[in-house]
Write an enzyme that holds these catalytic residues in place. Structure first.
Site: not given
Length: 159
Positions: A17, A41, A90, A127
């Site tokens: 990040h 979440k 990514r 994460s």
């Protein structure tokens, strides 16, 4: 003034990040880091804790503003006159999802999305993966700022 936003849940913020935020901070005069609140979440850190961890991690950048936001990212952008979203990619799988979001955001509000490829060192990093490895006692210290690593270990100890 050139402004952009780097959105995410950042639970917790990691070096991948920070790579994207840091690169955005060199391209824009002001970079807003929007800690998006997702009620569906289950987060390890509260929104307030995440905001503080990010503020500390980005304090040396000089042009970062960190705040929490609940709702549509395009509304966050409209309220702050931000014309661009910066997203890290990514892998191709990230692109598939992020392209749909970018097209929706452009159609809803005219906000552009810029994709920044991660550096190979962090191409695997998320994460969720950091939390999972740390939960099982794996060493993630090299993937996080020191203060975030300490907070993560403390949180996991107290669970």
């Amino acid at each position: 003034m050139r402004r952009a936003v780097c959105p995410g849940s950042f639970d917790p913020i990691h070096n991948g990040h920070l790579d994207i935020i840091g690169r955005a901070s060199r391209l824009y005069d002001v970079v807003h880091v929007a800690v998006m609140i997702n009620k569906s979440k289950q987060s390890l850190f509260t929104v307030e804790e995440r905001v503080e961890l990010i503020r500390e991690a980005t304090a040396d950048y000089g042009n970062i503003q960190v705040e929490a936001f609940h709702g549509l990212l395009v509304d966050f952008c409209k309220q702050r006159d931000i014309p661009a979203i910066v997203k890290g990619l990514r892998a191709v799988s990230d692109f598939d999802y992020e392209l749909q979001m970018a097209q929706m955001n452009l159609g809803l509000s005219g906000v552009e999305t810029l994709f920044v490829p991660t550096i190979p060192t962090y191409s695997f990093l998320s994460s969720s993966l950091v939390k999972e490895v740390a939960t099982w006692g794996g060493d993630v210290a090299h993937l996080l700022p020191a203060h975030v690593h300490a907070a993560l270990l403390e949180r996991l100890r107290n669970r």
